[in-house]
Every structure is written in C-alpha cells, then in structure tokens.
Scaffold this motif. Structure first.
Motif, short mmCIF file in Angstrom:
data_model
loop_
_atom_site.label_atom_id
_atom_site.label_comp_id
_atom_site.label_asym_id
_atom_site.label_seq_id
_atom_site.Cartn_x
_atom_site.Cartn_y
_atom_site.Cartn_z
N ASN A 62 0.83 -1.21 0.00
CA ASN A 62 0.00 0.00 0.00
C ASN A 62 0.86 1.26 0.00
O ASN A 62 0.55 2.25 -0.66
CB ASN A 62 -0.93 0.00 1.21
N SER A 63 1.97 1.22 0.74
CA SER A 63 2.87 2.37 0.76
C SER A 63 3.47 2.62 -0.62
O SER A 63 3.54 3.77 -1.08
CB SER A 63 3.98 2.14 1.79
N ASN A 66 1.03 4.07 -3.12
CA ASN A 66 0.70 5.47 -2.87
C ASN A 66 1.86 6.42 -3.14
O ASN A 66 1.74 7.63 -2.93
CB ASN A 66 0.23 5.65 -1.42
N ASP A 67 2.98 5.87 -3.60
CA ASP A 67 4.16 6.68 -3.91
C ASP A 67 4.16 7.02 -5.40
O ASP A 67 4.35 6.14 -6.24
CB ASP A 67 5.43 5.90 -3.53
N GLN A 236 11.92 -0.83 3.87
CA GLN A 236 11.28 0.33 3.26
C GLN A 236 12.15 1.58 3.40
O GLN A 236 12.20 2.42 2.49
CB GLN A 236 9.90 0.57 3.87
#
Length: 245
Positions: A62-63, A66-67, A236
């Motif tokens: 998800n991260s 969204n980038d 991450q």
C-alpha cells in the motif's frame, strides 16, 4: 556471514514524470507452523505468523502504491510441502497481490521447490526494473524435491533438506538484483536436530542467501528476528536508495 541491511548508495530517485520501476517477488511460507503465534503457541491469543506476514506485506504494498515516484509490480510464490506460483507468467498490481495473499497454513517446508519457482518467476516478463525477491519463513526446510514428488522428514530437517535448499537458491540467477532471506518466529536461532552440525535455521538461511549470490544474483542478505516489523521498516527505509542505484 549474515549481512547487514544498511546500504550506502547514491543516485537519482524516480520522479513523477519517469517513475522508478520496481518488481518485487514475495516467497511466503505457508507451512503448518505459520498458524502458530510468533512465540510458537498454537492457541491464538495473539496474531498468527501467517497473519503477521500478510499484514506487513499489505502495508508495504500500500505504501508503494501510494508513492507517485514508484511504478511497482508484484509476484507471489507460496510454499509448504510444495510450492505454488500464484501468477507465473505476469506481474500483478498491488491490489491483486494483496487479494492473493495466503490464508490457510498446513504441511511441511520445502525451500528447494520455493526457490526454484522463485528463480523462474523473477525471470519471466522482464522489464527495465530493479527486481527483488523477499523469502519469508519461520523455520528450517523439512522437505525437498525428489523423483517421486517430495521427500524428507516433514517435521524436522536433515542434511539433504539443507543441501537441496542451497541447490534451489542456486537457481535464482542474475535476474534478481536483491535477494532477502528473512526468518521470523521463536525457532530461527535454535539449533536444529540436523545430525551433529546443529545449524540454526538462520544459519541455513545464510547458506541460502550465499548460494543465491553465487548464482549471479546481486546483493543477498539473511536476517532473522522475532519482530517481523523490524525487517519491513528497515527494508522500506532503504528502498529508495536501492532503486536509485
């Protein structure tokens, strides 16, 4: 040796005009012990290991989705007594990957089959992207491939299981830029019953990572912790450095 995950690299990170391309293959253990909690308890007072893995993968995906500077695709190999590639020929979107994360946990642990399928999957449908394999397990290998299907003790490891696991890692090859062998749970640093050698599961993962590197893969790492969150946070944190190389 067990490699540290900290990377010292420089370069330009992808922009919105030209996104940095990233292909991630998750190789996820679904053996019976993944239904235990992280401390090895069968009764679910806490989240199961399977649930923790799925949660961390979902948060990472998800991260990345969204980038705006990253164009990420994903594949998934699951393994217990045998391995299965959920999408062998094509890479998936984040939403599709999340929907295909495993639920049930049962069976033994066949590193060899998982690693051989991972090597084939990371090489298919290639593009100009950084390709990363994240191999996630909570224990030592207990099965391996044989001419009749699978063989091995099932509930413990032995020398053949480890040898075959290392052979499987030797199939990863140069299409993988970064290979992470990640162990979690209470069993990773305990000596196994593998003859007189008494290797821990983490030491076996280190052998696997070294074999992947020797096969032509780029950077290879092995790590273990009872807190899976630590790996994903560190991964991450270093990811933008990785894609900037």
């Amino acid at each position: 040796d067990v490699y540290e995950l900290t990377l010292n690299v420089k370069g330009a990170i992808g922009s919105i005009k030209e996104k940095a391309k990233l292909d991630i293959l998750f190789v996820v253990d679904t053996s019976g012990s993944m239904d235990f909690d992280v401390d090895g308890h069968e009764y679910h007072y806490n989240k199961t290991r399977q649930a923790l893995v799925n949660e961390q993968i979902t948060m990472l995906v998800n991260s990345l989705e969204n980038d705006d500077a990253i164009d990420a695709r994903y594949k998934l190999v699951t393994f217990a007594s045998t391995a299965s590639t959920r999408n062998a020929s094509s890479w998936q979107s984040g939403a599709t990957l999340i929907n295909r994360l495993p639920g049930d946990a049962s069976g033994g642990t066949n590193y060899q089959d998982a690693l051989e399928k991972a090597g084939a999957a990371v090489s298919a449908d290639k593009r100009d992207a950084k390709r990363i394999i994240i191999f996630l397990t909570d224990g030592a290998p207990t099965y391996y491939n044989s001419g009749r299907g699978v063989a091995g003790p099932g509930s413990s490891t032995n020398t053949t299981c480890v040898t075959k696991a290392v052979e499987g890692a030797g199939m990863i090859g140069s299409d993988c830029d970064y290979f992470y062998a990640v162990g979690f749970g209470s069993d990773m640093t305990r000596p196994t019953t593998m003859g007189s050698s008494g290797k821990t599961a983490l030491q076996i993962l280190t052998d696997v990572a070294e074999a992947a590197k020797n096969s032509g893969a780029g950077e290879s790492f092995a790590t273990a912790s009872t807190d899976l969150t630590k790996f994903f946070e560190q991964f991450q944190a270093n990811l933008k450095k990785i894609i900037a190389v």
